[in-house]
Design an enzyme around this catalytic site. Structure first.
Site, mmCIF file in Angstrom:
data_model
loop_
_atom_site.group_PDB
_atom_site.id
_atom_site.type_symbol
_atom_site.label_atom_id
_atom_site.label_comp_id
_atom_site.label_asym_id
_atom_site.label_seq_id
_atom_site.Cartn_x
_atom_site.Cartn_y
_atom_site.Cartn_z
ATOM 1 N N ASP A 74 -2.487 -3.326 -4.475
ATOM 2 C CA ASP A 74 -1.243 -2.974 -4.667
ATOM 3 C C ASP A 74 -0.079 -3.017 -2.731
ATOM 4 O O ASP A 74 1.019 -3.269 -2.887
ATOM 5 C CB ASP A 74 -0.439 -1.550 -5.566
ATOM 6 C CG ASP A 74 -0.656 -1.532 -7.526
ATOM 7 O OD1 ASP A 74 0.558 -3.139 -7.310
ATOM 8 O OD2 ASP A 74 -0.216 -1.350 -7.646
ATOM 9 N N GLU A 105 6.170 -2.428 -6.767
ATOM 10 C CA GLU A 105 4.857 -2.571 -6.066
ATOM 11 C C GLU A 105 4.850 -1.045 -5.615
ATOM 12 O O GLU A 105 3.277 -0.353 -5.268
ATOM 13 C CB GLU A 105 4.441 -4.109 -4.616
ATOM 14 C CG GLU A 105 4.340 -5.530 -5.724
ATOM 15 C CD GLU A 105 3.933 -4.778 -7.308
ATOM 16 O OE1 GLU A 105 3.351 -3.989 -7.360
ATOM 17 O OE2 GLU A 105 3.555 -5.926 -8.309
ATOM 18 N N HIS A 108 3.547 1.238 -7.151
ATOM 19 C CA HIS A 108 2.636 0.889 -7.426
ATOM 20 C C HIS A 108 1.556 1.991 -7.002
ATOM 21 O O HIS A 108 0.675 2.716 -6.916
ATOM 22 C CB HIS A 108 2.393 0.097 -8.201
ATOM 23 C CG HIS A 108 2.968 -0.941 -9.279
ATOM 24 N ND1 HIS A 108 2.759 -2.017 -9.873
ATOM 25 C CD2 HIS A 108 3.929 -0.628 -10.315
ATOM 26 C CE1 HIS A 108 3.673 -2.509 -10.561
ATOM 27 N NE2 HIS A 108 4.539 -0.940 -10.592
ATOM 28 N N TYR A 112 -0.790 6.491 -7.209
ATOM 29 C CA TYR A 112 -1.960 6.580 -7.306
ATOM 30 C C TYR A 112 -2.842 7.433 -6.097
ATOM 31 O O TYR A 112 -3.466 8.611 -6.610
ATOM 32 C CB TYR A 112 -3.378 5.115 -6.478
ATOM 33 C CG TYR A 112 -2.824 4.020 -7.527
ATOM 34 C CD1 TYR A 112 -3.364 3.782 -8.613
ATOM 35 C CD2 TYR A 112 -2.765 2.717 -6.896
ATOM 36 C CE1 TYR A 112 -3.196 2.493 -9.882
ATOM 37 C CE2 TYR A 112 -2.247 1.424 -7.359
ATOM 38 C CZ TYR A 112 -2.776 1.354 -9.092
ATOM 39 O OH TYR A 112 -2.147 0.325 -10.005
ATOM 40 N N GLU A 171 -1.560 -10.444 -9.797
ATOM 41 C CA GLU A 171 -1.199 -9.145 -10.683
ATOM 42 C C GLU A 171 -1.574 -9.519 -12.418
ATOM 43 O O GLU A 171 -1.370 -8.654 -13.007
ATOM 44 C CB GLU A 171 0.302 -10.014 -10.720
ATOM 45 C CG GLU A 171 0.556 -8.832 -9.413
ATOM 46 C CD GLU A 171 2.108 -8.631 -9.573
ATOM 47 O OE1 GLU A 171 2.742 -10.107 -9.317
ATOM 48 O OE2 GLU A 171 2.450 -7.665 -8.807
HETATM 49 MN MN MN3 Z 1 3.448 -6.426 -9.467
HETATM 50 MN MN MN3 Z 2 1.625 -3.757 -8.504
#
Ligand code: MN3
Ligand code: MN3
Length: 334
Positions: A74, A105, A108, A112, A171
């Site tokens: 990501d 992104e 994302h 984490y 992806e």
């Molecule tokens: Mn994506």
């Molecule tokens: Mn992503």
């Protein structure tokens, strides 16, 4: 520096154009609306409810490595992938769409870390980010994709199509060796709240893979048969190369869990999906994928209340989950 433009010559050659959303450009506005409708932030998911579960969880290192590997991909997609696609795409609405995707992104990649910060010690976190830099299979897939992204040439649709292909590989295919584990565990009642964060990421990736694949198909249509055949060959070779690496990555990552076989079946299933997004023939025979994991990705049919653990604003913001109907474009004039 020496400025070349003066008020006298500014209109003589390259003129700046403003993005005009009043004109429709294929499905890009549909994808834009879908992404906006899906807006979310990881902090809205109660990951702290997993803490008790985490303390007695046997495979902490595997879990952390899975998420750290996803973080790397990501990060690549934020800093290189969507930026390069946006930079070299001439169509202004598509540029805007990719820029919007790029912002997600970054969300994302950060989500984490939100899970790590909630569950893990600083020493564990430092160790796993160190592992990312040392795992050869992970570094190989990132470098392979990055190479295609950074090889796009100005006004060259062949290299632009290749970058779209690589993006869909990342992806719709390469992420899934990692997505498998939280989905599998969540489906078995382990680390359920962290799994919900992953479900939200998957919902975005589903939109990204469809949109990028759709735009790749629009570019592909403009090529003659010879170029199309060459590009297909190039694409299948890249996919196979990434697949071989993915098998080794999976064996390495999942060794102690005994799940590698199931992960590989899921990876092949998603490789086929990536090809379908690109309008190309699938390459792996159909096979059974773990039903718990399959249930996890069908966001329209999850058995628990998808948004129950989030703030009320999300119940309003997330109008509807992705279903097959989301991507039924038969009503649109393409
Ligand atoms: Mn994506
Ligand atoms: Mn992503």
């Amino acid at each position: 520096m020496q400025y070349l433009k003066t008020i006298e010559n500014v209109l003589s050659d390259d003129v700046f154009q403003a993005v005009n959303w009043n004109e429709t450009h294929g499905l890009n506005e549909v994808f834009w609306k879908q992404q906006v409708k899906q807006f979310w932030l990881p902090e809205e998911v109660a990951v702290s409810k997993d803490i008790l579960n985490w303390k007695s969880f046997e495979f902490q290192t595997v879990y952390m490595r899975v998420l750290a590997g996803l973080t790397l991909l990501d990060t690549l997609q934020t800093n290189v992938g969507m930026n390069e696609l946006a930079r070299f795409t001439n169509e202004l609405q598509v540029k805007a769409l990719y820029t919007l995707f790029g912002a997600f992104e970054a969300i994302h990649a950060k989500s984490y870390s939100y899970i790590f910060t909630t569950l893990c010690t600083n020493a564990q976190i430092d160790e796993v980010f160190d592992w990312v830099e040392k795992n050869p299979y992970l570094q190989y897939k990132a470098s392979k994709i990055e190479e295609v992204y950074t090889s796009i040439k100005e006004n060259d649709d062949v290299s632009l199509w290749k970058a779209h292909f690589a993006s869909v590989m990342l992806e719709s295919f390469l992420f899934y060796s990692g997505f498998f584990y939280p989905l599998y565990l969540g489906g078995h009642g382990t680390m359920k709240n962290s799994a919900e964060v992953i479900s939200l990421i998957i919902r975005d990736e589903s939109t990204h893979g469809s949109a990028t694949g759709y735009n790749a198909q629009q570019i592909f249509k403009t090529f003659g048969k010879v170029t199309q055949d060459e590009l297909k060959l190039w694409g299948y070779e890249l996919l196979l190369d990434l697949y071989q690496n993915e098998l080794k990555y999976t064996d390495d990552l999942y060794a102690e869990t005994g799940l590698a076989g199931k992960v590989k079946a899921y990876v092949r299933f998603n490789a086929n999906k990536a090809l379908m997004n690109l309008g190309l023939d699938t390459m792996f025979p159909e096979e059974e994928v773990d039903p718990i994991v399959m249930n996890g990705i069908r966001t329209d049919s999850v058995t628990h209340d998808f948004f129950s653990q989030k703030g009320n604003s999300y119940t309003i913001a997330n109008v509807q989950p992705i279903t097959d109907a989301t991507f039924d474009f038969s009503g649109y004039n393409l």
